[in-house]
Scaffold this motif. Sequence first.
Motif, PDB file in Angstrom:
ATOM      1  N   MET A   1       0.838  -1.174   0.000  1.00 45.25           N
ATOM      2  CA  MET A   1       0.000   0.000   0.000  1.00 45.25           C
ATOM      3  C   MET A   1       0.887   1.243   0.000  1.00 45.25           C
ATOM      4  SD  MET A   1      -2.900   1.180   2.712  1.00 45.25           S
ATOM      5  CE  MET A   1      -3.894  -0.212   2.288  1.00 45.25           C
ATOM      6  N   ARG A   2       0.523   2.218  -0.775  1.00 43.04           N
ATOM      7  CA  ARG A   2       1.282   3.464  -0.870  1.00 43.04           C
ATOM      8  C   ARG A   2       0.789   4.473   0.164  1.00 43.04           C
ATOM      9  NH1 ARG A   2       2.288   4.686  -7.177  1.00 43.04           N
ATOM     10  NH2 ARG A   2       3.249   2.684  -7.640  1.00 43.04           N
ATOM     11  N   LEU A   3       1.660   5.389   0.543  1.00 42.09           N
ATOM     12  CA  LEU A   3       1.304   6.433   1.490  1.00 42.09           C
ATOM     13  C   LEU A   3       0.150   7.272   0.957  1.00 42.09           C
ATOM     14  CD1 LEU A   3       1.862   7.812   4.154  1.00 42.09           C
ATOM     15  CD2 LEU A   3       3.601   9.194   3.023  1.00 42.09           C
ATOM     16  N   SER A   4       0.130   7.533  -0.336  1.00 39.48           N
ATOM     17  CA  SER A   4      -0.964   8.330  -0.916  1.00 39.48           C
ATOM     18  C   SER A   4      -2.309   7.626  -0.755  1.00 39.48           C
ATOM     19  CB  SER A   4      -0.685   8.610  -2.391  1.00 39.48           C
ATOM     20  OG  SER A   4      -0.575   7.403  -3.116  1.00 39.48           O
ATOM     21  N   GLU A   5      -2.320   6.309  -0.773  1.00 38.45           N
ATOM     22  CA  GLU A   5      -3.560   5.554  -0.565  1.00 38.45           C
ATOM     23  C   GLU A   5      -4.006   5.618   0.899  1.00 38.45           C
ATOM     24  OE1 GLU A   5      -3.165   2.083  -3.920  1.00 38.45           O
ATOM     25  OE2 GLU A   5      -2.051   1.847  -2.049  1.00 38.45           O
ATOM     26  N   LEU A   6      -3.056   5.656   1.813  1.00 37.23           N
ATOM     27  CA  LEU A   6      -3.382   5.780   3.230  1.00 37.23           C
ATOM     28  C   LEU A   6      -4.034   7.120   3.531  1.00 37.23           C
ATOM     29  CD1 LEU A   6      -0.377   4.323   5.247  1.00 37.23           C
ATOM     30  CD2 LEU A   6      -2.724   3.517   5.242  1.00 37.23           C
ATOM     31  N   GLY A   7      -3.572   8.166   2.864  1.00 33.72           N
ATOM     32  CA  GLY A   7      -4.060   9.512   3.122  1.00 33.72           C
ATOM     33  C   GLY A   7      -5.543   9.679   2.876  1.00 33.72           C
ATOM     34  N   GLU A   8      -6.113   8.865   2.019  1.00 29.73           N
ATOM     35  CA  GLU A   8      -7.532   8.969   1.687  1.00 29.73           C
ATOM     36  C   GLU A   8      -8.434   8.262   2.696  1.00 29.73           C
ATOM     37  OE1 GLU A   8      -7.635   7.250  -2.181  1.00 29.73           O
ATOM     38  OE2 GLU A   8      -6.542   8.916  -3.081  1.00 29.73           O
ATOM     39  N   LYS A   9      -7.849   7.569   3.654  1.00 37.48           N
ATOM     40  CA  LYS A   9      -8.633   6.789   4.609  1.00 37.48           C
ATOM     41  C   LYS A   9      -9.023   7.638   5.817  1.00 37.48           C
ATOM     42  CE  LYS A   9      -6.333   2.554   3.226  1.00 37.48           C
ATOM     43  NZ  LYS A   9      -7.374   2.078   2.363  1.00 37.48           N
ATOM     44  N   GLU A  10     -10.244   7.423   6.296  1.00 35.77           N
ATOM     45  CA  GLU A  10     -10.742   8.149   7.455  1.00 35.77           C
ATOM     46  C   GLU A  10     -10.321   7.429   8.741  1.00 35.77           C
ATOM     47  OE1 GLU A  10     -14.812  10.206   9.006  1.00 35.77           O
ATOM     48  OE2 GLU A  10     -14.981   8.471   7.699  1.00 35.77           O
ATOM     49  N   ILE A  11      -9.976   8.205   9.760  1.00 38.76           N
ATOM     50  CA  ILE A  11      -9.562   7.662  11.050  1.00 38.76           C
ATOM     51  C   ILE A  11     -10.792   7.604  11.959  1.00 38.76           C
ATOM     52  CG2 ILE A  11      -8.070   7.976  13.053  1.00 38.76           C
ATOM     53  CD1 ILE A  11      -6.257   9.685  11.163  1.00 38.76           C
ATOM     54  N   VAL A  12     -11.082   6.406  12.484  1.00 35.41           N
ATOM     55  CA  VAL A  12     -12.239   6.198  13.355  1.00 35.41           C
ATOM     56  C   VAL A  12     -11.776   5.485  14.623  1.00 35.41           C
ATOM     57  CG1 VAL A  12     -14.500   5.088  13.587  1.00 35.41           C
ATOM     58  CG2 VAL A  12     -13.806   6.048  11.389  1.00 35.41           C
ATOM     59  N   ASN A  13     -12.239   5.990  15.775  1.00 40.81           N
ATOM     60  CA  ASN A  13     -11.893   5.397  17.059  1.00 40.81           C
ATOM     61  C   ASN A  13     -12.962   4.378  17.437  1.00 40.81           C
ATOM     62  OD1 ASN A  13     -11.155   4.800  19.680  1.00 40.81           O
ATOM     63  ND2 ASN A  13     -10.854   6.920  20.281  1.00 40.81           N
ATOM     64  N   VAL A  14     -12.578   3.117  17.576  1.00 40.79           N
ATOM     65  CA  VAL A  14     -13.518   2.054  17.895  1.00 40.79           C
ATOM     66  C   VAL A  14     -14.010   2.165  19.342  1.00 40.79           C
ATOM     67  CG1 VAL A  14     -11.821   0.319  18.612  1.00 40.79           C
ATOM     68  CG2 VAL A  14     -13.939  -0.411  17.560  1.00 40.79           C
ATOM     69  N   THR A  15     -13.266   2.838  20.212  1.00 37.92           N
ATOM     70  CA  THR A  15     -13.646   2.964  21.613  1.00 37.92           C
ATOM     71  C   THR A  15     -14.886   3.838  21.799  1.00 37.92           C
ATOM     72  OG1 THR A  15     -11.333   2.726  22.268  1.00 37.92           O
ATOM     73  CG2 THR A  15     -12.824   3.642  23.915  1.00 37.92           C
ATOM     74  N   ASN A  16     -14.919   4.994  21.115  1.00 38.59           N
ATOM     75  CA  ASN A  16     -16.037   5.914  21.314  1.00 38.59           C
ATOM     76  C   ASN A  16     -16.786   6.266  20.026  1.00 38.59           C
ATOM     77  OD1 ASN A  16     -14.250   7.601  20.030  1.00 38.59           O
ATOM     78  ND2 ASN A  16     -13.818   8.858  21.814  1.00 38.59           N
ATOM     79  N   GLY A  17     -16.373   5.684  18.897  1.00 42.82           N
ATOM     80  CA  GLY A  17     -17.047   5.936  17.626  1.00 42.82           C
ATOM     81  C   GLY A  17     -16.731   7.284  17.003  1.00 42.82           C
ATOM     82  N   CYS A  18     -15.793   8.022  17.587  1.00 40.89           N
ATOM     83  CA  CYS A  18     -15.451   9.355  17.094  1.00 40.89           C
ATOM     84  C   CYS A  18     -14.715   9.258  15.757  1.00 40.89           C
ATOM     85  CB  CYS A  18     -14.593  10.073  18.125  1.00 40.89           C
ATOM     86  SG  CYS A  18     -14.322  11.795  17.747  1.00 40.89           S
ATOM     87  N   ARG A  19     -15.054  10.181  14.853  1.00 36.78           N
ATOM     88  CA  ARG A  19     -14.390  10.262  13.558  1.00 36.78           C
ATOM     89  C   ARG A  19     -13.418  11.437  13.595  1.00 36.78           C
ATOM     90  NH1 ARG A  19     -19.432   9.923   9.540  1.00 36.78           N
ATOM     91  NH2 ARG A  19     -17.789  10.214   8.019  1.00 36.78           N
ATOM     92  N   TYR A  20     -12.182  11.216  13.160  1.00 41.71           N
ATOM     93  CA  TYR A  20     -11.133  12.232  13.240  1.00 41.71           C
ATOM     94  C   TYR A  20     -10.713  12.781  11.881  1.00 41.71           C
ATOM     95  CZ  TYR A  20     -10.662  10.762  18.063  1.00 41.71           C
ATOM     96  OH  TYR A  20     -10.910  10.471  19.374  1.00 41.71           O
ATOM     97  N   GLY A  21     -11.469  12.500  10.848  1.00 39.96           N
ATOM     98  CA  GLY A  21     -11.123  12.994   9.521  1.00 39.96           C
ATOM     99  C   GLY A  21     -10.184  12.051   8.789  1.00 39.96           C
ATOM    100  N   ASP A  22      -9.664  12.506   7.675  1.00 42.95           N
ATOM    101  CA  ASP A  22      -8.786  11.688   6.840  1.00 42.95           C
ATOM    102  C   ASP A  22      -7.342  11.812   7.301  1.00 42.95           C
ATOM    103  OD1 ASP A  22     -11.001  11.077   5.358  1.00 42.95           O
ATOM    104  OD2 ASP A  22     -10.549  12.464   3.734  1.00 42.95           O
ATOM    105  N   LEU A  23      -6.579  10.760   7.071  1.00 41.97           N
ATOM    106  CA  LEU A  23      -5.170  10.750   7.460  1.00 41.97           C
ATOM    107  C   LEU A  23      -4.395  11.857   6.754  1.00 41.97           C
ATOM    108  CD1 LEU A  23      -2.998   9.323   9.150  1.00 41.97           C
ATOM    109  CD2 LEU A  23      -2.541   7.887   7.173  1.00 41.97           C
ATOM    110  N   ILE A  24      -4.819  12.252   5.572  1.00 48.19           N
ATOM    111  CA  ILE A  24      -4.115  13.298   4.824  1.00 48.19           C
ATOM    112  C   ILE A  24      -4.130  14.635   5.579  1.00 48.19           C
ATOM    113  CG2 ILE A  24      -6.028  14.159   3.416  1.00 48.19           C
ATOM    114  CD1 ILE A  24      -3.934  14.055   1.052  1.00 48.19           C
ATOM    115  N   ASP A  25      -5.101  14.838   6.469  1.00 53.12           N
ATOM    116  CA  ASP A  25      -5.196  16.060   7.256  1.00 53.12           C
ATOM    117  C   ASP A  25      -4.356  15.997   8.531  1.00 53.12           C
ATOM    118  OD1 ASP A  25      -6.995  17.170   5.436  1.00 53.12           O
ATOM    119  OD2 ASP A  25      -8.681  16.148   6.414  1.00 53.12           O
ATOM    120  N   ALA A  26      -3.814  14.841   8.836  1.00 52.62           N
ATOM    121  CA  ALA A  26      -3.039  14.633  10.058  1.00 52.62           C
ATOM    122  C   ALA A  26      -1.544  14.801   9.787  1.00 52.62           C
ATOM    123  CB  ALA A  26      -3.313  13.233  10.606  1.00 52.62           C
ATOM    124  N   GLU A  27      -0.790  14.819  10.863  1.00 50.45           N
ATOM    125  CA  GLU A  27       0.669  14.851  10.809  1.00 50.45           C
ATOM    126  C   GLU A  27       1.186  13.560  11.426  1.00 50.45           C
ATOM    127  OE1 GLU A  27       2.588  17.323   9.589  1.00 50.45           O
ATOM    128  OE2 GLU A  27       0.915  18.654   9.124  1.00 50.45           O
TER     129      GLU A  27
END
Length: 79
Positions: A1-27
Amino acid sequence: MRLSELGEKEIVNVTNGCRYGDLIDAELLFEERTAKIRAILVPEYKGRLFFTGNINFIQMPWDSIKKIGEDIIIVETDL
């Protein structure tokens, strides 16, 4: 998997169901000596609609990632 493909994925916390946006917006936080990824720094917008210049980041340990799926990255953390 390429880093560019990872960037399009949304980050979701299974503990509380919170959505943190796409990895591309993170550092990524790296360990300086080993170049290993230590954490994901996810922007915390707190419901703001417009950019105000100050962005706080939530630091999620890299080992909190439980699964990288086709569309999302599942993390398990108490943040």
